[in-house]
Design a protein around this motif. Structure first.
Motif, mmCIF file in Angstrom:
data_model
loop_
_atom_site.group_PDB
_atom_site.id
_atom_site.type_symbol
_atom_site.label_atom_id
_atom_site.label_comp_id
_atom_site.label_asym_id
_atom_site.label_seq_id
_atom_site.Cartn_x
_atom_site.Cartn_y
_atom_site.Cartn_z
ATOM 1 N N ALA A 160 92.271 -4.082 14.640
ATOM 2 C CA ALA A 160 90.967 -3.448 14.828
ATOM 3 C C ALA A 160 90.182 -3.420 13.525
ATOM 4 N N ASP A 215 86.338 -5.275 12.930
ATOM 5 C CA ASP A 215 85.095 -4.629 12.497
ATOM 6 C C ASP A 215 84.694 -5.044 11.094
ATOM 7 N N ASN A 238 81.178 -8.484 22.345
ATOM 8 C CA ASN A 238 82.094 -7.366 22.526
ATOM 9 C C ASN A 238 81.918 -6.714 23.896
ATOM 10 N N GLN A 252 87.693 -8.415 20.055
ATOM 11 C CA GLN A 252 87.766 -7.038 19.564
ATOM 12 C C GLN A 252 88.082 -5.988 20.631
ATOM 13 N N GLN A 285 90.199 -2.328 20.615
ATOM 14 C CA GLN A 285 89.460 -1.070 20.689
ATOM 15 C C GLN A 285 89.737 -0.297 21.983
ATOM 16 N N LEU A 342 91.789 3.968 16.843
ATOM 17 C CA LEU A 342 90.351 3.843 17.086
ATOM 18 C C LEU A 342 89.560 3.887 15.790
ATOM 19 N N ASN A 360 88.789 0.967 12.945
ATOM 20 C CA ASN A 360 87.542 0.192 12.897
ATOM 21 C C ASN A 360 86.655 0.658 11.752
#
Length: 436
Positions: free
Chosen positions: A103, A107, A139, A205, A209, A233, A236
């Motif tokens: 993750a 990002d 995404n 991604q 996520q 989470l 990111n």
């Protein structure tokens, strides 16, 4: 800001009680909940049976349900979930680490040009914001496929496939860097190749996520899930912070080579994390981590298709308050992170290095807040109270970031304190409400 105000009012209304499917399950099972919680009205508990453990040790445990798993086998589910074998494995943290790093990388790619937009625009004569936009569009498109893909092929194959796709995208973006190492071409990745590589990473991604709650349920105990979900989470945010720190340090003015080297560093990091994932990521532990997960496996329960789940949730009015809080949180953190230059310049911070450090600090504050507040929610199960308090504090911390008059919005120290405080309280709303 008006959205946060409406959320606070909505949460306070009795008609919008913060009762989640998990709460309903507790109530149905007759579990006595903390009466101090303002979010739940306890139902009368079902009388508990007195268990004779001497008999249990020698007799076959009573079963509430028999589910046919195949033509030849039946799965027996004890009435008492504690009878089902469970175990926590130390390697659950490595599974969480792999998903978190994936993750992070994703990002990092998304915001890779946010700290050096002038360099990107000088090299390609295109706006750096467009690259972020095309990533986010990809995404959103991929989000609709995650649940069904994981249900059909499993968590392990889904994560490994998405990691491989992200690696291909990063290698495409770093084509100029790789060609310069081989002394082939001019050492500049074509713009179309950069865009296509960004699309591939954007498509991958959502598999990093959207799956943290699934991974937490499969590997972590009930008192660890909010924390583990928050770590994954909010990884990111560390990726965005890395983009500000590394990108700001490596990219210089209109130097195209510095940007190609920067893209090369991202590809190397992605290759390392992907290799680790392909070797070590596992579908599930030998034994489930909790009684609820054990029962789910015993009954052979599977996630329904995406649109079926969406229809079910959207038909439940109790789903909307946590959904709105989640959307408010992700909107605040993404907008502030994407426009950190304007926010800091409005507050009197104009040097690029200071802006990059402030952006990195904001993202780190989100991670720390997720760990601290997520750990608190794990212990107390105060989902509604935590959401209300963090939303209220976020409402007031947004003011100094948006004001430019009467000096209150032009004090660097006040702006920094508000920025870091906002990250600490607004970021954790996402993992806390995602757990519901």
């Amino acid at each position: 800001m008006m959205l946060i105000y409406l959320l606070l009012v909505g949460y306070a209304l009795p008609s919008l009680s913060f009762v989640t499917p998990r709460t309903r399950a507790y109530q149905y099972a007759g579990v006595t909940l903390n009466k101090s919680s303002p979010s739940i009205k306890p139902w009368p508990a079902t009388p508990m049976k007195t268990l004779d453990w001497g008999k249990i040790a020698t007799q076959k445990p009573p079963c509430a349900t028999k589910m046919r798993a195949s033509r030849d086998d039946q799965i027996e589910v004890p009435e008492n979930l504690e009878m089902l074998p469970t175990k926590l494995y130390g390697k659950r943290w490595f599974q969480l680490g792999m998903l978190s790093f994936l993750a992070l990388i994703s990002d990092w790619v998304c915001f890779s040009t946010a700290s050096s937009p002038r360099t990107f625009e000088a090299v390609y004569d295109h706006d750096a914001e467009f690259l972020i936009d095309i990533f986010l569009y990809s995404n959103v498109l991929s989000c609709f496929m995650v649940t069904d893909t994981v249900s059909k092929v499993g968590m392990e194959k889904s994560i490994k496939g998405a990691a491989t796709l992200m690696l291909v995208g990063c290698l495409m973006r770093s084509e100029g860097y790789l060609s310069s190492l081989l002394h082939i071409g001019d050492g500049i990745t074509p713009y179309s190749v950069v865009v296509l590589g960004t699309v591939l990473v954007g498509l991958s991604q959502p598999f990093f996520q959207c799956t943290p709650p699934m991974l937490s349920a499969i590997w972590f105990g009930s008192k660890e899930r909010a924390l583990s979900t928050a770590v994954a989470l909010n990884a990111n945010q560390i990726g965005i912070a890395t983009a500000f720190l590394v990108g700001g340090a490596m990219c210089h003015g209109t130097d195209a080579i510095s940007m190609m080297n920067y893209f090369g560093v991202i590809a190397v990091a992605c290759a390392a994390v992907t290799s680790w994932t392909l070797v070590a990521f596992e579908e599930k532990p030998p034994l489930p981590p909790s009684g609820s997960e054990a029962r789910k496996l015993a009954l052979n329960k599977k996630e329904p298709p995406f649109f079926e789940s969406a229809k079910k949730f959207l038909s439940n009015k109790d789903f909307y308050p946590p959904l709105a809080a989640f959307v408010a949180s992700i909107t605040i953190t993404n907008i502030v992170g994407a426009f950190i230059d304007e926010v800091m310049e409005r507050g009197g911070i104009t040097e690029q290095l200071q802006i990059n450090l402030a952006g990195a600090g904001f993202e780190l504050a989100i991670l720390v807040g997720g760990i601290v507040i997520g750990g608190y929610v794990d212990k107390t199960k105060q989902f509604k109270r935590s959401t209300l308090v963090t939303l209220a504090i976020s409402f007031f911390l947004l003011y100094p970031l948006g004001l430019t008059e009467h000096q209150i919005g032009q004090e660097p120290m006040l702006v920094l304190v508000s920025l870091f405080g906002l990250g600490f309280v607004a970021g954790p709303i996402q993992p806390v409400d995602a757990e519901l």
